[in-house]
Design a protein around this motif. Structure first.
Motif, mmCIF file in Angstrom:
data_model
loop_
_atom_site.group_PDB
_atom_site.id
_atom_site.type_symbol
_atom_site.label_atom_id
_atom_site.label_comp_id
_atom_site.label_asym_id
_atom_site.label_seq_id
_atom_site.Cartn_x
_atom_site.Cartn_y
_atom_site.Cartn_z
ATOM 1 N N LEU A 176 0.836 -1.196 0.000
ATOM 2 C CA LEU A 176 0.000 0.000 0.000
ATOM 3 C C LEU A 176 0.872 1.248 0.000
ATOM 4 C CD1 LEU A 176 -2.696 1.473 0.219
ATOM 5 C CD2 LEU A 176 -2.644 1.079 2.699
ATOM 6 N N LYS A 177 1.895 1.272 0.824
ATOM 7 C CA LYS A 177 2.804 2.424 0.867
ATOM 8 C C LYS A 177 3.464 2.644 -0.492
ATOM 9 C CE LYS A 177 4.149 2.140 5.757
ATOM 10 N NZ LYS A 177 5.274 1.826 6.686
ATOM 11 N N ARG A 178 3.909 1.545 -1.123
ATOM 12 C CA ARG A 178 4.575 1.667 -2.410
ATOM 13 C C ARG A 178 3.618 2.204 -3.478
ATOM 14 N NH1 ARG A 178 6.668 -2.939 -2.499
ATOM 15 N NH2 ARG A 178 4.973 -4.050 -3.544
ATOM 16 N N ALA A 179 2.382 1.682 -3.484
ATOM 17 C CA ALA A 179 1.398 2.139 -4.467
ATOM 18 C C ALA A 179 1.069 3.615 -4.262
ATOM 19 C CB ALA A 179 0.128 1.296 -4.367
ATOM 20 N N MET A 180 0.953 4.036 -2.996
ATOM 21 C CA MET A 180 0.670 5.445 -2.714
ATOM 22 C C MET A 180 1.835 6.326 -3.132
ATOM 23 S SD MET A 180 -1.152 4.997 1.024
ATOM 24 C CE MET A 180 -1.132 6.759 1.402
ATOM 25 N N ALA A 181 3.069 5.864 -2.878
ATOM 26 C CA ALA A 181 4.248 6.650 -3.256
ATOM 27 C C ALA A 181 4.354 6.777 -4.770
ATOM 28 C CB ALA A 181 5.505 5.998 -2.685
ATOM 29 N N ASP A 182 4.063 5.690 -5.488
ATOM 30 C CA ASP A 182 4.111 5.734 -6.948
ATOM 31 C C ASP A 182 3.174 6.785 -7.499
ATOM 32 O OD1 ASP A 182 5.951 3.715 -7.012
ATOM 33 O OD2 ASP A 182 4.527 2.136 -7.533
ATOM 34 N N SER A 240 -14.132 -5.289 1.192
ATOM 35 C CA SER A 240 -14.734 -4.047 0.700
ATOM 36 C C SER A 240 -13.770 -2.873 0.855
ATOM 37 C CB SER A 240 -16.038 -3.751 1.447
ATOM 38 O OG SER A 240 -15.803 -3.600 2.837
ATOM 39 N N THR A 241 -12.985 -2.894 1.950
ATOM 40 C CA THR A 241 -12.003 -1.835 2.164
ATOM 41 C C THR A 241 -10.900 -1.905 1.113
ATOM 42 O OG1 THR A 241 -12.424 -1.849 4.550
ATOM 43 C CG2 THR A 241 -10.342 -0.878 3.809
ATOM 44 N N VAL A 242 -10.423 -3.111 0.848
ATOM 45 C CA VAL A 242 -9.375 -3.292 -0.158
ATOM 46 C C VAL A 242 -9.878 -2.861 -1.533
ATOM 47 C CG1 VAL A 242 -7.905 -4.984 -1.321
ATOM 48 C CG2 VAL A 242 -8.336 -5.179 1.139
ATOM 49 N N THR A 243 -11.130 -3.181 -1.838
ATOM 50 C CA THR A 243 -11.714 -2.807 -3.133
ATOM 51 C C THR A 243 -11.784 -1.292 -3.276
ATOM 52 O OG1 THR A 243 -13.041 -4.836 -3.153
ATOM 53 C CG2 THR A 243 -13.725 -3.062 -4.624
ATOM 54 N N LYS A 244 -12.194 -0.600 -2.217
ATOM 55 C CA LYS A 244 -12.242 0.864 -2.245
ATOM 56 C C LYS A 244 -10.852 1.448 -2.482
ATOM 57 C CE LYS A 244 -16.162 1.594 0.913
ATOM 58 N NZ LYS A 244 -16.531 2.127 2.241
ATOM 59 N N ILE A 245 -9.861 0.900 -1.781
ATOM 60 C CA ILE A 245 -8.495 1.416 -1.898
ATOM 61 C C ILE A 245 -7.948 1.170 -3.302
ATOM 62 C CG2 ILE A 245 -6.123 1.099 -1.098
ATOM 63 C CD1 ILE A 245 -7.294 0.542 1.692
ATOM 64 N N ASN A 264 -6.380 3.273 -8.502
ATOM 65 C CA ASN A 264 -6.403 2.833 -9.896
ATOM 66 C C ASN A 264 -5.475 1.635 -10.106
ATOM 67 O OD1 ASN A 264 -7.158 2.795 -12.594
ATOM 68 N ND2 ASN A 264 -5.565 4.246 -13.203
ATOM 69 N N CYS A 265 -5.620 0.641 -9.223
ATOM 70 C CA CYS A 265 -4.816 -0.569 -9.343
ATOM 71 C C CYS A 265 -5.707 -1.758 -9.016
ATOM 72 C CB CYS A 265 -3.609 -0.526 -8.407
ATOM 73 S SG CYS A 265 -4.030 -0.621 -6.647
ATOM 74 N N SER A 266 -5.173 -2.938 -9.052
ATOM 75 C CA SER A 266 -5.944 -4.130 -8.729
ATOM 76 C C SER A 266 -5.701 -4.545 -7.277
ATOM 77 C CB SER A 266 -5.537 -5.289 -9.650
ATOM 78 O OG SER A 266 -4.207 -5.664 -9.398
ATOM 79 N N ALA A 284 3.380 -5.040 -9.813
ATOM 80 C CA ALA A 284 2.575 -3.829 -9.974
ATOM 81 C C ALA A 284 3.155 -2.955 -11.067
ATOM 82 C CB ALA A 284 2.558 -3.034 -8.669
ATOM 83 N N SER A 285 2.265 -2.385 -11.844
ATOM 84 C CA SER A 285 2.709 -1.422 -12.851
ATOM 85 C C SER A 285 2.775 -0.055 -12.213
ATOM 86 C CB SER A 285 1.725 -1.399 -14.022
ATOM 87 O OG SER A 285 0.447 -1.041 -13.568
ATOM 88 N N ARG A 286 3.804 0.700 -12.557
ATOM 89 C CA ARG A 286 3.986 2.027 -11.991
ATOM 90 C C ARG A 286 3.086 3.011 -12.724
ATOM 91 N NH1 ARG A 286 7.603 1.896 -7.442
ATOM 92 N NH2 ARG A 286 8.188 -0.282 -7.487
#
Length: 295
Positions: free
Chosen positions: A22-28, A61-66, A71-73, A82-84
């Motif tokens: 989650l941290k990595r996806a947010m940083a990207d 449901s929380t994971v789906t919202k996030i 804009n990721c899976s 994960a794609s950047r």
């Protein structure tokens, strides 16, 4: 004692490090915890608990919202490759953009007038943004300009992006009355006059890209109007939704070009010409599309 049954169980993450992904996806995506809270409707405390690995098994449901907000899976958050994704605006799959727009448009903002403190902070932010890019403006500068403490700021707004978006909402949605019998073009002259009254501010506001940008805000707020106007079109819903988003992007780019590059063109002139050109282009395109295709 047996607990109350629930229809939803926590997602089984096993040994996967959800917090790190989650941290990595947010940083990207250059997304802060406040950004994620606003985009998902979760509280800042919930987001902080997820980011800091205090919540071990978030609900599906929380994971789906996030995942939708980022804009990721869900698989990316679960640890698969994960794609950047760049934070800057770029054309995307229309279906994905429609989903983000619809989610953002459903976020409710208060129609109550700003309090005196909120007015002071909004005014301060505008004064600073007239002179520099929004990215260069800090919450500390906004507070100093307004004579308000940072603690007081955070009682009213999540961050500077929340302040900017709520200012957009009050200036462009609350201040412009809604009329049930109006189409989107009827609102255009008044919206353009609002831009014209404060060109310096909107010129720099338009430069903010990606998440929390004016484009994201404007698309989400105009989407329902365009959706209402095109409700009777005899095409499937997905095609209509994709067209609405892409058409609005074209209108948005024209407005941005006017604000940034055509200072001698008045708001009324621009709104009139934009509507006329849209009518002419759409008429010609309809006529050529109606012709029988050539072999």
């Amino acid at each position: 004692m047996v607990g109350k049954p629930t229809t939803e169980c926590p997602f089984d993450w096993g040994s996967m490090d959800f917090a790190a992904n989650l941290k990595r996806a947010m940083a990207d995506r250059k997304m802060t915890q406040a950004d994620l809270a606003r985009a998902t409707g979760l509280s800042t405390a919930q987001v902080a608990s997820l980011v800091n690995a205090k919540t071990k098994d978030p609900r599906l449901s929380t994971v789906t919202k996030i995942a939708a907000a980022l804009n990721c899976s869900s698989a990316e958050l679960a640890g698969e490759a994960a794609s950047r994704v760049s934070n800057a605006y770029a054309p995307v799959d229309p279906a994905d953009e429609v989903g983000r727009v619809r989610t953002a448009g459903e976020a409710k903002m208060s129609t109550a007038p700003f309090s005196p403190i909120e007015v002071a902070l909004s005014t301060s932010m505008k004064e600073l943004v007239r002179e520099r890019d929004f990215d260069e403006v800090s919450v500390t500068q906004i507070c100093e300009e307004a004579g308000v403490s940072r603690r007081t700021f955070y009682r009213h707004f999540l961050d500077k992006y929340d302040l900017m978006n709520r200012t957009f909402y009050h200036d462009l949605c609350v201040a412009v009355p809604h009329h049930d019998d109006w189409v989107c073009w009827d609102y255009m002259p008044e919206l353009c006059r609002t831009f014209e009254r404060d060109r310096a501010y909107y010129r720099n506001a338009y430069r903010v890209s990606g998440l929390n940008s004016f484009r994201e805000f404007a698309t989400a707020r105009m989407y329902p109007l365009l959706e209402h106007d095109l409700a009777g079109c005899p095409v499937n819903r997905h095609a209509r939704e994709a067209f609405i988003v892409q058409f609005f992007n074209m209108v948005y780019d024209n407005v941005q070009d006017w604000i940034c590059n055509k200072p001698t063109v008045t708001a009324d002139e621009f709104a009139r010409d934009l509507r006329y050109h849209a009518k002419v282009f759409c008429t010609v395109l309809a006529e050529t599309a109606a012709r029988d295709p050539k072999e």
